[in-house]
Motif scaffolding. Structure first.
Motif, PDB file in Angstrom:
ATOM      1  N   LEU A 164      32.417  42.002  72.054  1.00 50.53           N
ATOM      2  CA  LEU A 164      32.774  43.085  72.969  1.00 50.53           C
ATOM      3  C   LEU A 164      31.545  43.775  73.538  1.00 50.53           C
ATOM      4  O   LEU A 164      31.650  44.514  74.522  1.00 50.53           O
ATOM      5  CB  LEU A 164      33.659  44.100  72.236  1.00 50.53           C
ATOM      6  N   SER A 165      30.388  43.534  72.948  1.00 53.53           N
ATOM      7  CA  SER A 165      29.143  44.157  73.420  1.00 53.53           C
ATOM      8  C   SER A 165      28.433  43.337  74.493  1.00 53.53           C
ATOM      9  O   SER A 165      27.498  43.837  75.133  1.00 53.53           O
ATOM     10  CB  SER A 165      28.177  44.353  72.240  1.00 53.53           C
ATOM     11  N   LEU A 166      28.869  42.087  74.700  1.00 52.45           N
ATOM     12  CA  LEU A 166      28.132  41.189  75.577  1.00 52.45           C
ATOM     13  C   LEU A 166      28.275  41.526  77.060  1.00 52.45           C
ATOM     14  O   LEU A 166      27.366  41.291  77.846  1.00 52.45           O
ATOM     15  CB  LEU A 166      28.585  39.739  75.337  1.00 52.45           C
ATOM     16  N   GLN A 167      29.428  42.060  77.449  1.00 54.55           N
ATOM     17  CA  GLN A 167      29.693  42.400  78.851  1.00 54.55           C
ATOM     18  C   GLN A 167      29.795  43.922  78.987  1.00 54.55           C
ATOM     19  O   GLN A 167      30.504  44.574  78.225  1.00 54.55           O
ATOM     20  CB  GLN A 167      30.998  41.748  79.328  1.00 54.55           C
ATOM     21  N   GLU A 168      29.075  44.479  79.969  1.00 57.43           N
ATOM     22  CA  GLU A 168      29.046  45.939  80.115  1.00 57.43           C
ATOM     23  C   GLU A 168      30.434  46.532  80.304  1.00 57.43           C
ATOM     24  O   GLU A 168      30.776  47.552  79.703  1.00 57.43           O
ATOM     25  CB  GLU A 168      28.156  46.332  81.292  1.00 57.43           C
ATOM     26  N   ALA A 169      31.242  45.929  81.150  1.00 55.19           N
ATOM     27  CA  ALA A 169      32.584  46.460  81.415  1.00 55.19           C
ATOM     28  C   ALA A 169      33.428  46.436  80.152  1.00 55.19           C
ATOM     29  O   ALA A 169      34.158  47.392  79.851  1.00 55.19           O
ATOM     30  CB  ALA A 169      33.258  45.660  82.522  1.00 55.19           C
ATOM     31  N   THR A 170      33.341  45.354  79.405  1.00 53.69           N
ATOM     32  CA  THR A 170      34.102  45.240  78.159  1.00 53.69           C
ATOM     33  C   THR A 170      33.667  46.300  77.157  1.00 53.69           C
ATOM     34  O   THR A 170      34.499  46.969  76.533  1.00 53.69           O
ATOM     35  CB  THR A 170      33.921  43.844  77.551  1.00 53.69           C
ATOM     36  N   ALA A 171      32.377  46.479  77.005  1.00 54.30           N
ATOM     37  CA  ALA A 171      31.860  47.465  76.058  1.00 54.30           C
ATOM     38  C   ALA A 171      32.296  48.878  76.432  1.00 54.30           C
ATOM     39  O   ALA A 171      32.616  49.694  75.557  1.00 54.30           O
ATOM     40  CB  ALA A 171      30.339  47.381  75.999  1.00 54.30           C
ATOM     41  N   ARG A 172      32.325  49.184  77.731  1.00 54.21           N
ATOM     42  CA  ARG A 172      32.738  50.520  78.176  1.00 54.21           C
ATOM     43  C   ARG A 172      34.162  50.843  77.764  1.00 54.21           C
ATOM     44  O   ARG A 172      34.476  51.982  77.408  1.00 54.21           O
ATOM     45  CB  ARG A 172      32.612  50.640  79.698  1.00 54.21           C
ATOM     46  N   GLY A 380      39.735  36.964  73.346  1.00 56.17           N
ATOM     47  CA  GLY A 380      39.480  35.857  74.256  1.00 56.17           C
ATOM     48  C   GLY A 380      38.009  35.613  74.498  1.00 56.17           C
ATOM     49  O   GLY A 380      37.210  35.513  73.567  1.00 56.17           O
ATOM     50  N   SER A 381      37.653  35.545  75.769  1.00 58.20           N
ATOM     51  CA  SER A 381      36.253  35.318  76.149  1.00 58.20           C
ATOM     52  C   SER A 381      35.413  36.571  76.031  1.00 58.20           C
ATOM     53  O   SER A 381      34.179  36.510  76.081  1.00 58.20           O
ATOM     54  CB  SER A 381      36.191  34.816  77.598  1.00 58.20           C
ATOM     55  N   GLY A 382      36.083  37.730  75.908  1.00 58.45           N
ATOM     56  CA  GLY A 382      35.361  38.999  75.931  1.00 58.45           C
ATOM     57  C   GLY A 382      35.005  39.441  77.342  1.00 58.45           C
ATOM     58  O   GLY A 382      34.326  40.459  77.517  1.00 58.45           O
ATOM     59  N   ILE A 383      35.471  38.721  78.351  1.00 57.87           N
ATOM     60  CA  ILE A 383      35.198  39.071  79.751  1.00 57.87           C
ATOM     61  C   ILE A 383      36.377  39.867  80.286  1.00 57.87           C
ATOM     62  O   ILE A 383      37.498  39.365  80.376  1.00 57.87           O
ATOM     63  CB  ILE A 383      34.968  37.809  80.600  1.00 57.87           C
ATOM     64  N   LEU A 384      36.133  41.120  80.634  1.00 58.21           N
ATOM     65  CA  LEU A 384      37.166  42.021  81.125  1.00 58.21           C
ATOM     66  C   LEU A 384      37.057  42.170  82.642  1.00 58.21           C
ATOM     67  O   LEU A 384      35.990  42.476  83.170  1.00 58.21           O
ATOM     68  CB  LEU A 384      37.030  43.398  80.465  1.00 58.21           C
ATOM     69  N   ALA A 385      38.182  41.955  83.325  1.00 59.62           N
ATOM     70  CA  ALA A 385      38.272  42.294  84.743  1.00 59.62           C
ATOM     71  C   ALA A 385      38.594  43.787  84.804  1.00 59.62           C
ATOM     72  O   ALA A 385      39.732  44.194  84.585  1.00 59.62           O
ATOM     73  CB  ALA A 385      39.341  41.458  85.432  1.00 59.62           C
ATOM     74  N   GLU A 386      37.587  44.604  85.059  1.00 56.18           N
ATOM     75  CA  GLU A 386      37.660  46.037  84.799  1.00 56.18           C
ATOM     76  C   GLU A 386      38.696  46.774  85.648  1.00 56.18           C
ATOM     77  O   GLU A 386      39.439  47.630  85.149  1.00 56.18           O
ATOM     78  CB  GLU A 386      36.278  46.653  85.020  1.00 56.18           C
TER      79      GLU A 386
END
Length: 534
Positions: A164-172, A380-386
């Motif tokens: 969850l830390s890998l993508q800025e949007a996901t981490a937010r 999942g991939s940890g990639i969030l479509a914000e």
């Protein structure tokens, strides 16, 4: 009858309708939909949407879906494959050019175009009674208002901090100052709520075209993916009704979805196990568990060699599930020693454990629904479509990057899938929708559950509670409920046993007792859910 001195739960009994899911609010949502005039399919979709909100590590609208449905409880079972396909740019050459030598679970290249919404819309249109807007409204409201994090969800969340830390949007959105959400903390997803309402009003087009699709594509391209809006537009129609596969086991007809799902492993394993006499020493005996482990090793060996998208490669389902093949496999299993080596069937690839939700519903009209939805691994991939609030799956991690392998990634190809809803039919009537979560553990879990209930006579709750083990990575992972004396005996037979921290999977089941007119439900204590009926 269970021992009431020992902590646990009883099976739930009802006469009218029942639902069993992995979160209490999802089970309540299904019951509410049934009481408002919806049927089992409506209730299943509504519950799944709610789980996408309150169990976000396990499932979501950015994932895939499989379903088995018995209209009116008849033995004519309908199957839905709601798994997505790789984008048109998903070629081995593209991945290698981006520096990959194998599939990476957090790479955008492991994101297939989600198939769940395509499946929900088609299932609702074909078998539902209520509008999609009415079905999705409870989940949309909870997404906006927020929901307290439950214990198992928090446990899984804590193990996913790195991802969850890998993508800025996901981490937010999914971390608080770099930390996971804890038990009882309120988690809100207003963007997801808006997306659910848009799907309810405008159907699949709202998800696969326009602003929501553009947001998902932008997030994937920013992460290095080849996805285009054209890929997503094509995904609106990806879900399809397919012919289920089945086998006869102990006087019962067991149904599964066909490949690219792993249901054929359940049928293969039942074929092998059904030829053994029931061990006199009982379900926790070394003999029973050893046979089950050996059978699983053989079945998963075949999965890794042959299971792929049947629209692009030939999958020998008939052979792998035939009685002749089961007999041949059974002869390889000795009761006194574990196999050191197995006959060649392909390259083994033991993947990591995954997260999924399974649920089942039976309504007053006898409709029976077995439903499963997943992001594959945790979050999942940890990639969030914000902007749209969609967490994207990593189902493409099930592909290989091995030229010539049946499951090698290719444009518009479906990956090998682990999620498998189950259905049992007897004398032409559905008697049990059931499922066991846990990624590639699912065939092992389903066959253990079926054996616990139908062979050893446990009720559905006891059959789900029962301790589990699984051959994984060359070892046999055992839960703490397996007696140490049995573990020692398995070790002496040549199995390398290891205790695990995270239990194997989780499941739900509803037994339909037609003779007495009673529904009997169970929900796995390894999750936070429950079964309810009225």
């Amino acid at each position: 009858m269970r021992d009431f001195h020992i902590p646990g739960r009883s099976a739930v009994h009802a006469t009218h309708a029942m639902a069993a899911t992995s979160m209490p609010i999802a089970t309540m949502t299904a019951i509410d939909i049934l009481r408002r005039g919806g049927n089992a399919m409506d209730a299943a979709i509504a519950a799944c949407a709610m789980l996408a909100v309150v169990e976000p590590q396990s499932t979501g609208i950015g994932g895939d879906c499989f379903c088995l449905y018995a209209p009116g409880g008849r033995g004519e079972v309908v199957a839905m494959n709601g798994s997505g396909r790789a984008p048109a740019g998903g070629t081995p050459e593209r991945l290698r050019a981006d520096g990959l030598t194998a599939m990476v679970n957090t790479s955008a290249h492991s994101v297939t175009v989600p198939g769940a919404i395509s499946a929900w819309v088609k299932l609702n249109a074909t078998h539902g009674k209520l509008s999609l807007a009415e079905i999705l409204e409870p989940a949309a409201r909870v997404a906006e208002e927020g929901h307290p994090v439950h214990a198992r969800v928090a446990h899984d969340w804590a193990s996913s901090v790195r991802k969850l830390s890998l993508q800025e949007a996901t981490a937010r959105h999914f971390l608080k100052d770099g930390k996971p959400y804890g038990v009882g903390e309120i988690f809100r997803q207003p963007a997801l709520g808006r997306t659910l309402r848009a799907i309810g009003q405008h159907g699949a087009k709202a998800f696969y075209e326009g602003e929501i699709a553009a947001d998902m594509v932008a997030a994937l391209q920013a992460a290095g993916g080849s996805h285009t809006e054209a890929d997503f537009a094509a995904g609106a129609d990806v879900a399809e009704f397919v012919t289920p596969i089945q086998t006869r086991w102990r006087g019962l007809d067991v149904f599964q979805c066909p490949p690219n799902g792993s249901g054929l492993l359940v049928l293969s394993m039942l074929g092998v196990l059904g030829g053994f006499e029931t061990p006199e020493a009982g379900p926790l005996s070394t003999q029973r568990l050893h046979r089950h482990v050996e059978t699983a090793r053989l079945a998963y060996r075949d999965r890794d060699a042959f299971l792929a998208d049947p629209s692009q490669v030939d999958v020998p389902v008939a052979r792998l599930t035939s009685a002749e093949y089961a007999d041949a496999l059974r002869k390889l299993i000795r009761d006194d020693v574990a196999m050191k080596e197995m006959p060649e069937a392909g390259t083994a690839d033991w993947a990591r454990h995954k997260d999924t939700v399974y649920l089942c519903v039976v309504d007053a009209d006898g409709n029976v629904c077995s439903f499963i939805n997943s992001l594959f691994e945790g979050f999942g991939s940890g990639i969030l479509a914000e902007k749209s609030g969609v967490m994207l799956q990593n189902r493409g991690f099930g592909f290989r990057l091995q030229e010539g392998h049946p499951n090698c990634i290719a444009p518009n190809k479906r990956p090998m899938h682990t999620i498998i809803p189950g259905m049992v039919v007897k004398d032409g009537r559905a008697i049990m929708p059931y499922g066991v979560m846990g990624g590639h553990f699912q065939p092992m879990g389903q066959t253990m559950f079926l054996s616990n209930h139908f062979e050893f006579g446990m009720d559905v709750q006891a059959a789900l509670d029962f301790p589990r083990l699984f051959p994984y990575g060359g070892k046999v992972q055992v839960e703490r409920g397996i007696p140490s004396s049995v573990v020692d005996q398995l070790s002496r037979m040549g199995h390398e046993c290891t205790l695990i921290d995270k239990p194997h999977g989780g499941g739900q089941a509803i037994f339909i007792d037609h003779e007495r007119g009673v529904l009997v439900g169970g929900s796995d204590p390894r999750k936070d859910g429950c079964a309810l009926g009225y």
